[in-house]
Design a protein around this motif. Sequence first.
Motif, PDB file in Angstrom:
ATOM      1  N   ALA A 426       0.841  -1.195   0.000  1.00  0.00           N
ATOM      2  CA  ALA A 426       0.000   0.000   0.000  1.00  0.00           C
ATOM      3  C   ALA A 426       0.869   1.235   0.000  1.00  0.00           C
ATOM      4  N   VAL A 427       0.456   2.217  -0.829  1.00  0.00           N
ATOM      5  CA  VAL A 427       1.199   3.486  -0.920  1.00  0.00           C
ATOM      6  C   VAL A 427       0.490   4.481  -0.016  1.00  0.00           C
ATOM      7  N   ARG A 428       1.239   4.983   0.993  1.00  0.00           N
ATOM      8  CA  ARG A 428       0.646   5.919   1.935  1.00  0.00           C
ATOM      9  C   ARG A 428       1.269   7.310   1.829  1.00  0.00           C
ATOM     10  N   ASP A 429       2.516   7.362   1.363  1.00  0.00           N
ATOM     11  CA  ASP A 429       3.228   8.642   1.294  1.00  0.00           C
ATOM     12  C   ASP A 429       3.244   9.119  -0.169  1.00  0.00           C
ATOM     13  N   PRO A 430       2.773  10.358  -0.501  1.00  0.00           N
ATOM     14  CA  PRO A 430       2.783  10.846  -1.883  1.00  0.00           C
ATOM     15  C   PRO A 430       4.186  10.939  -2.450  1.00  0.00           C
ATOM     16  N   ARG A 431       5.159  11.000  -1.638  1.00  0.00           N
ATOM     17  CA  ARG A 431       6.524  11.093  -2.141  1.00  0.00           C
ATOM     18  C   ARG A 431       7.003   9.769  -2.698  1.00  0.00           C
ATOM     19  N   ALA A 432       6.289   8.680  -2.403  1.00  0.00           N
ATOM     20  CA  ALA A 432       6.657   7.386  -2.970  1.00  0.00           C
ATOM     21  C   ALA A 432       6.188   7.243  -4.420  1.00  0.00           C
ATOM     22  N   LEU A 433       5.357   8.196  -4.915  1.00  0.00           N
ATOM     23  CA  LEU A 433       4.882   8.173  -6.299  1.00  0.00           C
ATOM     24  C   LEU A 433       5.884   8.896  -7.168  1.00  0.00           C
ATOM     25  N   GLU A 434       6.407   8.200  -8.119  1.00  0.00           N
ATOM     26  CA  GLU A 434       7.398   8.784  -9.022  1.00  0.00           C
ATOM     27  C   GLU A 434       6.927   8.646 -10.473  1.00  0.00           C
ATOM     28  N   ARG A 435       7.385   9.511 -11.262  1.00  0.00           N
ATOM     29  CA  ARG A 435       7.032   9.519 -12.680  1.00  0.00           C
ATOM     30  C   ARG A 435       7.594   8.271 -13.341  1.00  0.00           C
ATOM     31  N   GLY A 436       6.737   7.709 -14.216  1.00  0.00           N
ATOM     32  CA  GLY A 436       7.123   6.521 -14.945  1.00  0.00           C
ATOM     33  C   GLY A 436       6.770   5.215 -14.231  1.00  0.00           C
ATOM     34  N   ARG A 437       6.405   5.283 -12.989  1.00  0.00           N
ATOM     35  CA  ARG A 437       6.040   4.068 -12.261  1.00  0.00           C
ATOM     36  C   ARG A 437       4.594   3.742 -12.510  1.00  0.00           C
ATOM     37  N   ARG A 438       4.317   2.437 -12.271  1.00  0.00           N
ATOM     38  CA  ARG A 438       2.965   1.987 -12.436  1.00  0.00           C
ATOM     39  C   ARG A 438       2.423   1.546 -11.098  1.00  0.00           C
ATOM     40  N   VAL A 439       1.184   1.914 -10.901  1.00  0.00           N
ATOM     41  CA  VAL A 439       0.508   1.542  -9.664  1.00  0.00           C
ATOM     42  C   VAL A 439      -0.821   0.935 -10.001  1.00  0.00           C
ATOM     43  N   THR A 440      -1.379   0.238  -9.029  1.00  0.00           N
ATOM     44  CA  THR A 440      -2.693  -0.393  -9.178  1.00  0.00           C
ATOM     45  C   THR A 440      -3.646   0.299  -8.233  1.00  0.00           C
ATOM     46  N   VAL A 441      -4.793   0.732  -8.795  1.00  0.00           N
ATOM     47  CA  VAL A 441      -5.794   1.443  -7.996  1.00  0.00           C
ATOM     48  C   VAL A 441      -7.001   0.541  -7.889  1.00  0.00           C
ATOM     49  N   HIS A 442      -7.428   0.238  -6.633  1.00  0.00           N
ATOM     50  CA  HIS A 442      -8.597  -0.588  -6.365  1.00  0.00           C
ATOM     51  C   HIS A 442      -9.762   0.312  -5.995  1.00  0.00           C
ATOM     52  N   LEU A 443     -10.895   0.119  -6.702  1.00  0.00           N
ATOM     53  CA  LEU A 443     -12.112   0.899  -6.467  1.00  0.00           C
ATOM     54  C   LEU A 443     -13.212  -0.058  -6.036  1.00  0.00           C
TER      55      LEU A 443
END
Length: 463
Positions: A426-443
């Motif tokens: 789980a990503v909790r810190d916005p600083r862990a989001l970097e350009r070019g990375r891929r993440v999975t969003v659960h809705l």
Amino acid sequence: MNRDDDWPNSRASETPMSGGDLVLPVSALNRAIANVLERAFPLAWIAGEVSNFTRAASGHWYFSIKDASAQIRCVMFRGRAQYADFTPREGDRIEVRALVAMYEPRGELQLNVEQVRRTGQGRLFEAFLKLKQQLESEGLFDAQRKRALPTHPRAIGVVTSLAAAALRDVVTTLVRRAPHVPVIVYPAPVQGADSAQRLREMVERAGRRDEVDVLIVCRGGGSIEDLWSFNDEALARAIASSPIPVVSGVGHETDFTIADFAADVRAPTPTGAAELASPQRALLVRELGHHHAQLARALERGIERRAQQIDWLARRLVSPAERLARQRQQLDQWATRLARAARGTTQHARARFALLDMRWRRQRPDLAAEIARIAQARARLTQSFERAHERRLACVRELRARAELLSPRRTLERGYAAVLDAKGHAVRDPRALERGRRVTVHLADGSADIGITDVQPRLDTEF
């Protein structure tokens, strides 16, 4: 030395003679000799072996000291003797510090001893101690082998010299105490060259002849040399192996010989030996009278008991007809008692059986009542199980509702989303989001893989 100075100066002791010669009394001569000795022999140490030691009632010591070829008498007065470290004994080798003196009343030469010290135990005493130790180590003196003297001896034997005063003392004592007991004397010299051998032969002869019940070996007192025959090893072994109990009465109470230790009983004197070996006639007569009185009383009581027993038996003696009548009456009584006892036993058994039957009927189980009771218990158990099952189902439904409320899916249905990185964290810190990375969003209705092209972090906590 001036000879004239040695004579007494008193003119009263002189007796003039017709021819003009001087005549001296014996006392004056002895006094002159004493003066010469005191001046000629100063205080000196003399060594020798003690013999004939005596302690007088006054406390003075009288003894002789000797060597291989001579001896001299000695006296040590009480004032000096009380400070001595030890009391000399026969055979002790000692050294005395003494003055050579004359005992004027008897004209005897003696040593006035001022000090005494021990230099050895003397040849004879050393031999005595050596033999005593040897025989003691062999068990010859053990108390277990000592035999008791007979209470009533048939005859008493005496081994001693016929000329000894000890024999007269022993015989006199035996005649006084037990004149009815015969005395047999086995004569042997008690001192001299072959005295030990003769004493041993007499002890062995008494044992072979077996004519006495107790044997007395005795002699009077004397010096250690006088008593030396009784320190012979062969004599000691003969006394120890004698089949007859032996009483030793050698010397005085202070004298000890090897024979004393080997004998069954040691007496201090020959008279004491006779007293130990013989019963006292007066006591025997008194004891016999006492036993006679006891026997007479016992006999009288026995006669009285027998008379009473005869009277009792006479009262029991009846005619045969009367005896048969009594026995027939007794038989009828026993038959009546037997019939009564049989009836009583039967009635008692019946009453006990009725009681047991009543108890059994009272305790016998009611099957119908028990079956109804079991059915009621079964119904209550079924109802209780159903109510418990319903309570557990309600509890499960309540817990399920609570779990649904706490499910992450319910949170997503309210418009939230869960963002996971490529590793599924789980990503909790916005600083862990970097350009070019891929993440999975659960809705709430599904999930989407998103590539990040631009990131503008916001550090405020407002939603």
